[in-house]
Design an enzyme around this catalytic site. Structure first.
Site, PDB file in Angstrom:
ATOM      1  N   CYS A 172     -25.723  -9.105 -12.733  1.00  0.00           N
ATOM      2  CA  CYS A 172     -24.597  -9.216 -13.659  1.00  0.00           C
ATOM      3  C   CYS A 172     -24.478 -10.675 -14.096  1.00  0.00           C
ATOM      4  CB  CYS A 172     -23.312  -8.772 -12.960  1.00  0.00           C
ATOM      5  SG  CYS A 172     -21.842  -8.868 -14.004  1.00  0.00           S
ATOM      6  N   HIS A 185     -22.333   0.405 -15.651  1.00  0.00           N
ATOM      7  CA  HIS A 185     -22.051  -0.976 -15.240  1.00  0.00           C
ATOM      8  C   HIS A 185     -21.074  -1.639 -16.218  1.00  0.00           C
ATOM      9  CE1 HIS A 185     -23.474  -5.039 -13.626  1.00  0.00           C
ATOM     10  NE2 HIS A 185     -22.807  -5.364 -14.717  1.00  0.00           N
ATOM     11  N   GLU A 186     -21.363  -1.502 -17.522  1.00  0.00           N
ATOM     12  CA  GLU A 186     -20.505  -2.166 -18.520  1.00  0.00           C
ATOM     13  C   GLU A 186     -19.101  -1.565 -18.541  1.00  0.00           C
ATOM     14  OE1 GLU A 186     -21.480  -4.913 -19.487  1.00  0.00           O
ATOM     15  OE2 GLU A 186     -23.549  -4.521 -18.941  1.00  0.00           O
ATOM     16  N   HIS A 237     -16.739  -2.811 -15.944  1.00  0.00           N
ATOM     17  CA  HIS A 237     -16.110  -4.105 -16.242  1.00  0.00           C
ATOM     18  C   HIS A 237     -14.746  -3.923 -16.902  1.00  0.00           C
ATOM     19  CE1 HIS A 237     -18.954  -7.203 -15.127  1.00  0.00           C
ATOM     20  NE2 HIS A 237     -19.955  -6.617 -15.753  1.00  0.00           N
TER      21      HIS A 237
HETATM   22 NI    NI Z   1     -21.975  -7.155 -15.467  1.00  0.00          NI
END
Ligand code: NI
Length: 182
Positions: free
Chosen positions: A100, A142-143, A146
């Site tokens: 990341c 993953h995004e 966030h």
């Molecule tokens: Ni990330």
């Protein structure tokens, strides 16, 4: 139109929940998308969420061209995704190495749904609806994490598979070039 500083793990904004956008195709959104694209490109990343540059809006970008550094990573089309929603398909989960841009120099082995359907809008308000698997599904999960204040280390189940990339490579735990920064 600028390369913006990327917040790093420990910065409190990374733990906030980002707000949905109500308007598309605005000068503000186009400027944000351009900053995200410039920042991701400057960092050689495969994905970036607006929250990582301190903007608490539900906007992410991702994409990966075929790259000799990551021969196992399938290409993913460059995508701007606003107000995303993810629906896992099936029970399959897979472990994969992640990195990341907000956790520089580190890698971890993270379980993710193998196949998902995701929906949202591009910056012009055009709907996006895709069913994807494997690396494409991983980068989207993953995004989108966030946007809810979740970073990949939170998802690691075996903390022995988390560390500095060079140490993991030297010890043979991490296969060469097994992860990209998202
Ligand atoms: Ni990330």
């Amino acid at each position: 139109m600028a390369v913006r500083p990327i917040l790093r793990l420990g910065h409190p904004l990374l733990r906030e929940v980002a707000a949905p956008l109500g308007k598309f195709d605005t000068p503000e959104l186009h400027a944000l998308v351009q900053d995200l694209l410039n920042t991701m490109e400057a960092s050689n990343g495969a994905g970036l969420a607006a929250i990582q540059i301190g903007v608490l809006q539900r906007v992410v970008i991702f994409g990966l061209e075929r790259n000799s550094r990551y021969p196992d990573a399938e290409p993913v089309p460059l995508t701007v995704l606003v107000n995303p929603e993810i629906e896992p398909l099936g029970e399959d989960r897979e472990l994969g190495w992640e990195g990341c841009l907000s956790v520089p120099g580190m890698r971890g082995l993270v379980p993710r749904h193998r196949q998902i359907r995701y929906r949202g809008y591009d910056q012009y308000g055009q709907p996006i609806d895709r069913t994807v698997a494997d690396f494409h599904a991983r980068v989207v999960q993953h995004e989108c994490d966030h946007l809810d204040g979740i970073l990949y280390p939170d998802r690691i189940e075996d903390m022995r598979a988390f560390g500095f990339q060079d140490e993991l490579l030297a010890s043979g735990v991490l296969p060469a070039a097994a992860a990209v920064d998202e």
